[in-house]
Design a protein around this motif. Structure first.
Motif, short mmCIF file in Angstrom:
data_model
loop_
_atom_site.label_atom_id
_atom_site.label_comp_id
_atom_site.label_asym_id
_atom_site.label_seq_id
_atom_site.Cartn_x
_atom_site.Cartn_y
_atom_site.Cartn_z
N VAL A 269 -0.84 7.57 -1.25
CA VAL A 269 -1.37 6.90 -1.22
C VAL A 269 -0.42 6.07 -1.45
O VAL A 269 0.09 5.91 -2.83
CB VAL A 269 -2.23 6.96 -2.74
N CYS A 270 -0.13 4.81 -1.09
CA CYS A 270 1.11 3.46 -1.19
C CYS A 270 0.66 2.46 -1.74
O CYS A 270 -0.11 1.58 -1.35
CB CYS A 270 1.33 2.97 0.60
N ALA A 271 1.13 2.63 -2.60
CA ALA A 271 0.06 1.61 -4.15
C ALA A 271 1.10 0.94 -4.65
O ALA A 271 1.39 0.00 -5.17
CB ALA A 271 -0.54 2.08 -4.93
N ALA A 272 2.48 0.95 -3.95
CA ALA A 272 3.61 0.33 -4.51
C ALA A 272 3.61 -1.29 -3.77
O ALA A 272 3.32 -1.14 -2.40
CB ALA A 272 4.84 1.63 -4.26
N ALA A 273 4.48 -2.34 -4.37
CA ALA A 273 4.45 -3.62 -4.06
C ALA A 273 6.14 -3.34 -3.95
O ALA A 273 6.88 -3.90 -4.69
CB ALA A 273 4.69 -4.43 -4.95
N ALA A 336 -7.85 -6.21 9.70
CA ALA A 336 -6.26 -6.05 10.66
C ALA A 336 -5.39 -5.38 10.28
O ALA A 336 -4.80 -4.36 10.60
CB ALA A 336 -6.18 -7.10 11.26
N LYS A 337 -4.57 -5.01 8.89
CA LYS A 337 -4.27 -4.60 7.99
C LYS A 337 -3.93 -2.48 8.67
O LYS A 337 -2.68 -2.07 8.71
CB LYS A 337 -3.43 -4.70 6.99
N ARG A 338 -5.21 -2.64 7.99
CA ARG A 338 -5.39 -0.88 8.45
C ARG A 338 -5.53 -0.32 10.06
O ARG A 338 -4.30 0.28 10.17
CB ARG A 338 -6.56 -1.16 8.15
O1 C5P Z 1 2.23 -5.75 4.46
P1 C5P Z 1 1.33 -5.25 3.05
O2 C5P Z 1 3.20 -5.08 2.06
O3 C5P Z 1 0.45 -6.39 2.46
O4 C5P Z 1 1.22 -4.27 3.01
C1 C5P Z 1 1.06 -3.49 1.98
C2 C5P Z 1 0.63 -2.26 1.86
O5 C5P Z 1 1.87 -1.63 2.36
C3 C5P Z 1 0.85 -1.13 0.32
O6 C5P Z 1 0.23 -0.46 0.75
C4 C5P Z 1 2.07 -0.71 0.31
O7 C5P Z 1 1.94 -0.44 -0.58
C5 C5P Z 1 2.50 -0.84 2.07
N1 C5P Z 1 3.81 -0.90 1.56
C6 C5P Z 1 4.87 -0.01 2.51
N2 C5P Z 1 6.08 -0.37 2.56
C7 C5P Z 1 6.67 -1.84 2.75
C8 C5P Z 1 5.73 -2.74 2.95
C9 C5P Z 1 4.90 -2.30 2.63
O8 C5P Z 1 4.66 0.65 2.28
N3 C5P Z 1 7.89 -2.17 2.65
#
Ligand code: C5P
Length: 397
Positions: A269-273, A336-338
């Protein structure tokens, strides 16, 4: 589910104490052995006789009861359990725990134990929201104390708000999760959370406003369902949950390396910003003021962790989930992002002002899967986390 597991249950003095009889029944129904400890205030709400009748064993009440010490000392009592549960955890009991008091049997056991402790707070909404309780809660969470509830709703005192003790079934599930008996037992999930800090020079960095609250809640909810959680977090404002394996990172590149090291996993689960960009040059010395001209910053792209993991081929985890913070056309952009990232699900959060997700306790989420979009109502981030964790458990089977 809980066969042979030993629970030391400390019953505090609140009106919700009556619910602990049901909790004991539910825990025993799963095969757990419950040793009850009743505080003096707790005795005002439930009688030792009813507690011991339901538990099927004696109730411990007094630190200075010498017979108790001869049979089983308080140190031994606190350690013989697999888990210590405090329900209801009153404002007073929480304050004692946070302050390290040991002036009665319950508080002494809580100081002496080497086991994990799960509290189910219950109190009037004003008492729950009081800065002292919030301060104590932060201390307890920092100490790794686990928590179920409280729920929001109508209270015995007639007021409405958070402070109701979690329902006995929810506490039983939390106990099962902590003891590795939940539906995700034997499953490993990697969760990324928080912002990243991308260095410019030894003292400066590029960051973002992510608090890490949603990621931490997801990790806690997965843990509660029994998953082994590898929590990879940037410098977040909220503490990492207890009972998960924490790897702290600063940059996107470190985060990707930490996620790689945490794999294989059943779900990510990629919840990081994650910062999309970093400074092309991380200056080895502090950058100085030049002759009146500000220095120019050149950026290069960071690795996209979600896309990298999603497009791994054979070693790709079976379930990869990302987030998308959108302010408009939430569903279209997230769909689209998915596709672009190649992940299985996207949780699109509405970060427009009306959504209030940024920094707030609530979130409004749309779950995008191959089957389409599912709009979830606005709810607490902890609720979003619980719903997502339940969906992950259902999908992994
Ligand atoms: O492209 P965007 O940043 O909007 O995508 C958000 C998703 O992509 C989030 O789940 C975020 O954790 C992940 N992400 C990532 N690595 C990055 C940028 C976003 O894992 N460099």
């Amino acid at each position: 589910m809980l066969a042979g597991r030993r629970i030391l249950l400390i019953i505090g003095g609140g009106i919700a104490a009556y619910k602990t009889l049901e909790l004991i029944r539910l825990l025993r129904g799963q095969g757990a052995c419950v040793t009850p400890v009743l505080t003096r205030a707790g005795e005002e709400f439930v009688t030792p006789l009813s507690v011991s009748a339901i538990a099927g064993v004696r109730v411990y009440r007094d630190l200075f009861d010498l017979t108790d010490e001869a049979e089983m000392g308080h140190i031994e009592l606190s350690r013989a359990a697999d888990l210590v549960v405090v329900a209801p955890a009153t404002a007073d009991l929480m304050a004692k725990m946070a302050g390290g008091h040991a002036d009665d049997l319950a508080s002494t056991l809580l100081m002496a134990t080497d086991k994990r402790v799960l509290i189910a707070p219950a109190m009037n909404v004003r008492m729950w929201e009081h800065p002292a309780t919030m301060r104590n809660l932060a201390l307890l969470e920092g100490d790794g104390i686990l928590r179920a509830g409280p729920d929001a709703g109508e209270m015995a005192c007639g007021e409405y708000g958070p402070g109701r003790m979690a329902e006995p079934a929810a506490i039983r599930d939390a106990v099962a999760g902590v003891l590795g008996a939940g539906p995700l037992a034997g499953r490993r999930v990697v969760v990324t959370s928080g912002p990243t800090h991308e260095p410019i020079d030894p003292v400066r960095y590029i960051a973002n406003r992510s608090s890490g609250a949603q990621g931490a809640a997801i990790a806690a909810a997965l843990r509660d369902l029994g998953a082994e959680v590898r929590f990879v977090t940037g410098p977040a404002r909220v503490p990492a949950p207890a009972g998960v394996t924490v790897t702290r990172v600063e940059t996107a590149r470190e985060m990707l390396a930490a996620v790689d090291a945490a794999l294989p996993a059943d779900a990510v689960v990629c919840a990081a910003a994650v910062g999309d960009w970093r400074a092309a040059r991380d200056a080895p010395q502090k950058m100085k003021k030049t002759d009146g001209r500000p220095p120019a910053l050149e950026f290069v792209e960071n690795p996209d962790i979600l896309a990298t993991i999603s497009q791994r081929g054979e070693t790709r985890p079976p379930l990869v989930i990302g987030f998308a913070a959108e302010t408009e056309q939430v569903e279209a952009h997230a769909t689209a992002k998915r596709m672009r990232k190649g992940c299985d699900w996207i949780l699109a959060n509405d970060v427009s002002a009306k959504g209030g997700a940024m920094g707030g306790p609530q979130n409004r989420v749309t779950l995008i899967t191959a089957e389409g979009a599912e709009h979830w109502p606005q709810m607490a981030k902890s609720e979003v986390a619980r719903r997502l964790a339940a969906r992950i458990a259902e999908t992994l089977g």
